[in-house]
Each structure stands twice: as C-alpha cells, then as structure tokens.
Design a protein around this motif. Structure first.
Motif, PDB file in Angstrom:
ATOM      1  N   GLY A  37       0.814  -1.210   0.000  1.00 37.77           N
ATOM      2  CA  GLY A  37       0.000   0.000   0.000  1.00 37.77           C
ATOM      3  C   GLY A  37       0.846   1.258   0.000  1.00 37.77           C
ATOM      4  N   ALA A  38       2.015   1.194   0.679  1.00 34.64           N
ATOM      5  CA  ALA A  38       2.913   2.358   0.753  1.00 34.64           C
ATOM      6  C   ALA A  38       3.877   2.428  -0.422  1.00 34.64           C
ATOM      7  N   LYS A  39       3.869   1.380  -1.287  1.00 34.50           N
ATOM      8  CA  LYS A  39       4.755   1.285  -2.457  1.00 34.50           C
ATOM      9  C   LYS A  39       6.235   1.340  -2.070  1.00 34.50           C
ATOM     10  N   ARG A  40       6.562   0.624  -1.007  1.00 36.96           N
ATOM     11  CA  ARG A  40       7.967   0.548  -0.552  1.00 36.96           C
ATOM     12  C   ARG A  40       8.565  -0.747  -1.092  1.00 36.96           C
ATOM     13  N   GLU A  41       9.154  -0.669  -2.287  1.00 36.11           N
ATOM     14  CA  GLU A  41       9.596  -1.836  -3.052  1.00 36.11           C
ATOM     15  C   GLU A  41      10.658  -2.659  -2.331  1.00 36.11           C
ATOM     16  N   LYS A  42      11.679  -2.016  -1.791  1.00 35.17           N
ATOM     17  CA  LYS A  42      12.775  -2.747  -1.156  1.00 35.17           C
ATOM     18  C   LYS A  42      12.275  -3.516   0.075  1.00 35.17           C
ATOM     19  N   ASP A  43      11.474  -2.847   0.902  1.00 36.23           N
ATOM     20  CA  ASP A  43      10.929  -3.508   2.094  1.00 36.23           C
ATOM     21  C   ASP A  43      10.023  -4.673   1.712  1.00 36.23           C
ATOM     22  N   LEU A  44       9.252  -4.498   0.653  1.00 36.93           N
ATOM     23  CA  LEU A  44       8.357  -5.554   0.188  1.00 36.93           C
ATOM     24  C   LEU A  44       9.140  -6.781  -0.252  1.00 36.93           C
ATOM     25  N   LYS A  45      10.189  -6.571  -1.019  1.00 34.59           N
ATOM     26  CA  LYS A  45      11.014  -7.667  -1.520  1.00 34.59           C
ATOM     27  C   LYS A  45      11.667  -8.449  -0.369  1.00 34.59           C
ATOM     28  N   GLU A  46      12.223  -7.735   0.578  1.00 38.78           N
ATOM     29  CA  GLU A  46      12.889  -8.400   1.704  1.00 38.78           C
ATOM     30  C   GLU A  46      11.897  -9.183   2.560  1.00 38.78           C
ATOM     31  N   THR A  47      10.697  -8.641   2.738  1.00 41.59           N
ATOM     32  CA  THR A  47       9.666  -9.332   3.527  1.00 41.59           C
ATOM     33  C   THR A  47       9.248 -10.632   2.859  1.00 41.59           C
ATOM     34  N   ILE A  48       9.051 -10.594   1.556  1.00 42.84           N
ATOM     35  CA  ILE A  48       8.617 -11.780   0.806  1.00 42.84           C
ATOM     36  C   ILE A  48       9.650 -12.894   0.920  1.00 42.84           C
ATOM     37  N   HIS A  49      10.918 -12.578   0.727  1.00 42.91           N
ATOM     38  CA  HIS A  49      11.951 -13.613   0.737  1.00 42.91           C
ATOM     39  C   HIS A  49      12.227 -14.143   2.151  1.00 42.91           C
ATOM     40  N   THR A  50      12.091 -13.265   3.141  1.00 43.07           N
ATOM     41  CA  THR A  50      12.220 -13.730   4.521  1.00 43.07           C
ATOM     42  C   THR A  50      11.094 -14.699   4.872  1.00 43.07           C
ATOM     43  N   ALA A  51       9.881 -14.361   4.467  1.00 44.94           N
ATOM     44  CA  ALA A  51       8.722 -15.201   4.773  1.00 44.94           C
ATOM     45  C   ALA A  51       8.832 -16.573   4.116  1.00 44.94           C
ATOM     46  N   MET A  52       9.258 -16.625   2.865  1.00 44.69           N
ATOM     47  CA  MET A  52       9.349 -17.903   2.161  1.00 44.69           C
ATOM     48  C   MET A  52      10.461 -18.778   2.739  1.00 44.69           C
ATOM     49  N   MET A  53      11.562 -18.160   3.150  1.00 42.49           N
ATOM     50  CA  MET A  53      12.627 -18.927   3.795  1.00 42.49           C
ATOM     51  C   MET A  53      12.146 -19.457   5.144  1.00 42.49           C
ATOM     52  N   LEU A  54      11.386 -18.651   5.846  1.00 44.88           N
ATOM     53  CA  LEU A  54      10.829 -19.067   7.129  1.00 44.88           C
ATOM     54  C   LEU A  54       9.882 -20.248   6.963  1.00 44.88           C
ATOM     55  N   SER A  55       9.152 -20.281   5.866  1.00 43.48           N
ATOM     56  CA  SER A  55       8.225 -21.387   5.613  1.00 43.48           C
ATOM     57  C   SER A  55       8.970 -22.708   5.442  1.00 43.48           C
TER      58      SER A  55
END
Length: 461
Positions: free
Chosen positions: A92-110
């Motif tokens: 929603g805030a269009k923060r691309e770098k934060d979005l990318k890091e969150t996605i990859h952290t979450a998938m590794m956590l899975s």
C-alpha cells in the motif's frame, strides 16, 4: 517492480485503498472461500473415503488427529499472518525494497517451519496421541496417519506462506486455481490408494501429502515467474533480520493465539475421546462439516487483515472503521446462513462420512450446538483481523488466552467433571460461551486502539 508486468500481472492484484469496500471485499473473499473449501476437501476426502471403505476405526483415527495437527501447525502459521500484514502495508505504501525483503524472509521461514514440523511430528506422534487418551483400538492407525501427514509439512508451509503473500496484494484467484488442480489429484489418489491398494489411513495420508506438495510447487512457480510486486528470486532467498523481527512482532503473538485455541481444542478432543470411538467418529465427521462454514467466515478475517493493512500503509485511515463494519456484516450473514444450513442438512451430510446411525446421532449433537452459533466465532475472528491489520497482535492474543482458552479449561476441569454436566452437549457449549465473551472483549480493545491511533494519525496531518 510496481510498474512491471502490465495488465497481465495487475489483473491479479487489487488496490484496496479506493473504491467500494463491499464490492472489492466480495471479489477478494469469494475466491478465498473457494480456496479454503478446497483445502478442507483434502481432509474431508480423507475422512469420507476411510469412513466408507476402511471402517469407523479408521475414520476415528483420521479425525482424532485434527486437533493435534492444528496445534503443531498453528504456531508457524501465525508467522504467515505477520508476513501478510507487512506485505500489505509495504504494498500500500509502495515501498519496493521492504516488500522484496519481507517476501523472501517469509518464504525462507516457511521452509524452516516445514522441516521442524516434520521432525517433531514424526518423532513425537505416538507419545502425544497416547497423552491425548486416543482409544487403544484407534491408536495404531492414528500414529500411521500422523507420521505420513507430517512428511508433507514443508509443502504445506510453502503453500500457506505463499498464499498469504499473494492475498496481501489482493490475489486470491491463482491459489484457487492451484488448489482446484491439486484437489482433484487428492481425490483420485485417495480412491486408488484405499480401494485398489487397500492402504487404509496410510493411503489417504499419502494422497494428501502428494497433493499438498503439488499445490506448493505451483505457488512457488507462480511467484518465481511473476514480474509484478511479489516476484520470488532464489538468489534473494534468505532471512533478512530486520524484516524477520517485524514478522515476529506481529506473527509471534498470532502464533501463540493459534496455539491457545488449539490447546483448548486438544483438551476438548481428549474429553471427547473419553466417550469412546463412536462419539470420536461422530465428532470428527461433524467437525469436518463445520469446517466448511468456518473457512467461509474466515475469508472475511483474512480480508480484514489485508484491507486494513493496505489502507494503513497508504495512510487511508478513514477507511478502517468502514472495513471492519463491512467485514462484520458479511461474516454474520455467512455464519448464520451456512451454520443453520449445516444443521438442517446434518443427517444426509453426516451420512456421507458413515453409514452408522449411532455415529450420525453423535455428530448431530455437536452440530446443533456449534454450527448454529458459528457466526459468533466469525465475528470474533474479524475483530482479531482488524486489530492485526492495525499492527496490534499482542492484545488479541492476551484476550484469547483469557476469553477462549481460560474459560474452556475452567469449564472442563470444574463443571464438566460433575456428573450432571458430564455430557457431550455440555462440553460443546464451551465454544459459543467463549466466543461471546471473547468477541465483547475484542470490541473494547478495538475502540481503545482506534482512539489511540486516531490521535497519532491526526498529529501527522
């Protein structure tokens, strides 16, 4: 990232920060309902097939595992909620770098979560089921089912974390397509393994593992090929400490809340087990039917999280109350209609699971109490979803600790042990009573949080 991919990518994503809330919420939730129902069909197919072709003991063996499986998986699934909130907010805030890091952290956590669950589930299956007082005539089959089921937990985690990320940007359709495909595979394999190869509970467990791994592969493949905002890049797959801590901040309380509910359900399942295999089988079949009502309502819980998260990220604070009211209205209508329909059609629905009249009557006792009042559970969950979307996760956890787990345990260890109250109906009444009290407490919490945040948001203007 936000400009790439054109309309072919954007058509799967949703801007939740403008336009009609009700219309977009229905567009968001309908595919999610179908996805959740298909996911439930994995377990329902297991229960129906073993009940019809392997007997009531096999039916009880599969059903007696449900509460335990939920207990062991809910802890890690809470982290996917943390990922969902963060992805929605950064999107929603269009923060691309934060979005990318969150996605990859979450998938590794899975991946880590799935491996830990497989090890723990396989090694502790027998001991835990014995502690749950699983009937002796059911125990050997229950252990076999549980161990095979947990071999596929990495696939389960990958699918659920991936789906949570897609939901955060409004994409609920592609997970539905993948589950439709894997669900058909699950049903076919169930019939082949049980009827043709006579594998009983081992067959349905193996069919579930294979189908879940297929759905996980499809979600991961989707994210890897995505050119939009949720692209998964293997070289970036790692735990980013800052994002991991933020996921923990929201997800850990959600995990404990899931465990709290599951612990109370495990204790209730233990109490159900004390009534014998007939009641266990009827309870299991009824719980599967109720599950379809629950996931339909839970779609609005997920909507409350994603819609609130995106709007907070985009600083559209004035829409938060409207989102909550809309989600509550939808969940009440859904819960009342589907819950009462489950009771009205209870006998023929339970007849799909078993031909035993006594098992069907045992299942109807549960449906008459829980399904009829299930809208209360949906209302409670939507309140929790709104609080999580606002970034508050500890508060609903504490409320649930007292309102859900505490009250249920108090009832079971006091009144339920007294002879006049030692009945299945008395046991099932702990659910609606705890829902009413917990929902009321969540409303008070939301009003306090909303007033506090309103002052903070007004100071930024």
């Amino acid at each position: 990232m936000f400009e790439k991919g054109g309309n072919s990518i954007k058509k799967f994503e949703m801007d939740m920060c403008s336009g009609s809330i009700l219309k977009k919420m229905l567009i968001f939730t309908l595919p999610l309902m179908c996805s959740s129902i298909l996911q439930l069909l994995f377990n329902a197919a297991d229960v129906i097939v073993v009940g019809k072709f392997a007997g009531d003991n096999a039916l009880a063996a599969v059903g007696s595992n449900t509460a335990l499986i939920n207990l062991l998986t809910n802890f890690f699934m809470g982290f996917s909620i943390g990922a969902n909130v963060l992805v929605a907010r950064f999107y929603g805030a269009k923060r691309e770098k934060d979005l990318k890091e969150t996605i990859h952290t979450a998938m590794m956590l899975s991946i880590y979560s799935g491996i830990l669950l497989t090890i723990g589930g396989c090694l502790g299956a027998s001991r835990i089921l014995i502690l749950m007082k699983t009937p002796e005539d059911v125990l050997p089959l229950a252990v076999i089912y549980l161990r095979i089921y947990f071999l596929g937990m990495t696939g389960t985690m990958l699918y659920n974390f991936g789906s949570a990320i897609l939901r955060a940007v409004g994409d609920t359709r592609r997970p539905l397509y993948y589950l439709m495909f894997s669900g058909v595979i699950n049903v076919i394999l169930n019939l082949v393994f049980v009827i043709v190869f006579k594998m009983s509970v081992a067959g349905v467990a193996l069919a579930t593992v294979i189908s879940v791994c297929i759905s996980a592969f499809l979600v991961v493949r989707c994210m890897s090929k995505n050119q939009g905002s949720v692209r998964l890049e293997w070289k970036s797959l790692r735990i980013y400490p800052q994002k991991f801590l933020k996921i923990l901040q929201i997800g850990l309380p959600a995990s404990f809340q899931g465990i709290i509910f599951s612990i109370s359900n495990v204790i209730i399942q233990t109490s159900v087990n004390s009534f014998g295999s007939v009641v266990v089988a009827g309870n299991s079949a009824a719980a599967n039917i109720e599950g379809f009502v629950y996931v339909a309502m839970n779609a609005f819980h997920q909507a409350a999280i994603s819609f609130t998260g995106q709007n907070v990220g985009a600083a559209r604070y004035e829409r938060v109350n409207k989102i909550l009211i809309c989600a509550e209205f939808c969940v009440i209508v859904t819960g009342v209609l589907l819950g009462n329909l489950a009771v009205f059609l209870g006998h023929p629905l339970l007849g799909m699971y078993t031909s035993s009249h006594t098992v069907i009557e045992a299942g109807m006792k549960r449906l008459r109490v829980i399904a009829r009042t299930y809208a209360l559970c949906g209302m409670m969950d939507v309140m929790v979803g709104s609080l999580r979307g606002l970034g508050y996760s500890v508060m609903p956890m504490l409320v649930s600790l007292v309102g859900a787990c505490g009250l249920r345990l108090l009832w079971i260890f006091t009144f339920f042990r007294q002879t006049p109250f030692h009945t299945t109906t008395s046991l099932y009444m702990t659910y609606p009573v705890s829902w009413i009290i917990t929902f009321s407490a969540h409303v008070v919490c939301f009003l306090i949080v909303r007033r506090k945040l309103a002052k903070k948001w007004n100071s930024r203007k």
